[in-house]
Write a protein that holds these residues in place. Structure first.
Motif, mmCIF file in Angstrom:
data_model
loop_
_atom_site.group_PDB
_atom_site.id
_atom_site.type_symbol
_atom_site.label_atom_id
_atom_site.label_comp_id
_atom_site.label_asym_id
_atom_site.label_seq_id
_atom_site.Cartn_x
_atom_site.Cartn_y
_atom_site.Cartn_z
ATOM 1 N N THR A 240 13.400 3.996 -3.495
ATOM 2 C CA THR A 240 13.138 2.676 -2.920
ATOM 3 C C THR A 240 11.899 2.706 -2.039
ATOM 4 O O THR A 240 11.079 1.780 -2.049
ATOM 5 C CB THR A 240 14.356 2.195 -2.113
ATOM 6 O OG1 THR A 240 15.513 2.224 -2.942
ATOM 7 C CG2 THR A 240 14.138 0.787 -1.594
ATOM 8 N N ARG A 243 8.944 2.761 -4.294
ATOM 9 C CA ARG A 243 8.720 1.441 -4.915
ATOM 10 C C ARG A 243 8.061 0.486 -3.944
ATOM 11 O O ARG A 243 7.127 -0.241 -4.308
ATOM 12 C CB ARG A 243 10.059 0.877 -5.394
ATOM 13 C CG ARG A 243 9.977 -0.565 -5.894
ATOM 14 C CD ARG A 243 11.290 -1.038 -6.475
ATOM 15 N NE ARG A 243 12.382 -0.980 -5.532
ATOM 16 C CZ ARG A 243 12.607 -1.902 -4.588
ATOM 17 N NH1 ARG A 243 11.788 -2.938 -4.444
ATOM 18 N NH2 ARG A 243 13.666 -1.791 -3.800
ATOM 19 N N ARG A 244 8.517 0.489 -2.693
ATOM 20 C CA ARG A 244 7.941 -0.437 -1.712
ATOM 21 C C ARG A 244 6.523 -0.022 -1.333
ATOM 22 O O ARG A 244 5.672 -0.883 -1.077
ATOM 23 C CB ARG A 244 8.852 -0.524 -0.491
ATOM 24 C CG ARG A 244 10.114 -1.328 -0.794
ATOM 25 C CD ARG A 244 10.963 -1.617 0.405
ATOM 26 N NE ARG A 244 11.945 -2.644 0.038
ATOM 27 C CZ ARG A 244 13.239 -2.569 0.313
ATOM 28 N NH1 ARG A 244 13.736 -1.518 0.970
ATOM 29 N NH2 ARG A 244 14.051 -3.544 -0.058
#
Length: 308
Positions: A240, A243-244
């Motif tokens: 995550t 991804r960010r």
């Protein structure tokens, strides 16, 4: 430690996008919603939908929020005459019921000035000095009196010094990484000193310069709020976080070094280090304005562990 959401809408955001972020900011318990004051996208990418004006945006948000504080980090002295700026900020403060703060700086992005026909003087620090003097003096002038000023760049003659903001004094933010003139300017005019995107290890020295300037001017240095702004990319796991980071064109390793990136425990530890360096308030630069789950994660998993 206080946490504020800081946005860069010139990268591609409409007023409705900003409204959604501001209302999420309020709902999730953050202290404030701030935005940059720019008119041109930085770097490659789709420039749509184009820029939004900072103080027009904040005027709208003043009527569509009820608790969070609102402000700029920072408005540029090249964009507005100081008398006009004093009127705009005072009016938005009234519209918000006294929740506005003004961050003011010299400006730096020459390309956006060329794009929209805005003059960009090569030397702007003295302009900032005069604008801070004028804006704060207009607000401080007693009702019924007038204010006059004659400087190198501006002259005001018998101004009625109206309207007044709801707050007295209205908080002013001065920031930067200068070691001489900037600390004195902050000590003279500001309620908060902000270091945006600091180089590792530099915060204690920059804060110390401001504290010494406060003492030099006979001001209690503890009256000042000391803050920093850092880009954030948080997540429950490494996938995550990656991804960010990718969504804003950054690498997780680089953000871990220069911003606030990683899992909740990593960021809690990093915030602890910032606290030890004298930071009292953090502006979380959120660059993907459509990822409201990001704000929710920070509010649930990080702020309760480190917030006041």
């Amino acid at each position: 430690m206080e946490f504020r959401i800081f946005t860069e809408p010139q990268q591609g955001a409409s007023y409705d996008d900003l409204l959604a972020v501001a209302q999420a900011t309020e709902k999730l318990g953050f202290d404030a919603f701030f935005r940059s004051d720019h008119y041109l996208r930085m770097g490659p990418g789709d420039p749509n939908p184009g820029p939004t004006d900072a103080w027009t945006t904040l005027a709208g948000l003043a009527r569509e929020t009820s608790r969070i504080r609102l402000g700029t980090l920072v408005s540029s002295v090249t964009y507005r005459y100081p008398g006009v700026l004093a009127i705009q900020v005072a009016q938005v403060d009234q519209m918000s019921g006294g929740r506005v703060e003004l961050g003011l700086g010299t400006g730096w992005f020459e390309e956006e000035h060329r794009a929209y026909g805005i003059p960009f003087p090569p030397k702007r620090f003295s302009i900032l000095e005069e604008q801070l003097e004028i804006v704060t003096s207009l607000w401080a002038t007693e009702p019924g009196n007038t204010y006059s000023f004659k400087g190198q760049y501006y002259e005001l003659v018998d101004s009625p010094a109206l309207p007044k903001p709801t707050q007295s004094p209205l908080p002013v933010i001065v920031g930067g990484k200068g070691t001489k003139r900037t600390p004195l300017l902050a000590a003279r005019y500001a309620s908060e000193f902000n270091v945006p995107f600091p180089d590792p290890g530099t915060l204690p020295g920059l804060f110390r310069n401001v504290r010494e300037a406060c003492v030099e001017l006979g001001r209690d240095p503890d009256d000042m709020v000391y803050s920093t702004a850092l880009v954030v990319a948080a997540g429950s796991d490494e996938a995550t976080v990656a991804r960010r980071a990718a969504a804003i064109g950054r690498e997780p390793a680089e953000l871990r070094e220069n911003g606030l990136a990683g899992t909740a425990s990593e960021i809690v530890d990093r915030i602890g280090e910032l606290r030890e360096q004298g930071v009292e308030r953090v502006y979380l630069q959120v660059l993907d304005l459509h990822d409201l789950d990001h704000l929710d994660f920070i509010a649930r998993e990080i702020v309760p562990q480190v917030g006041d």
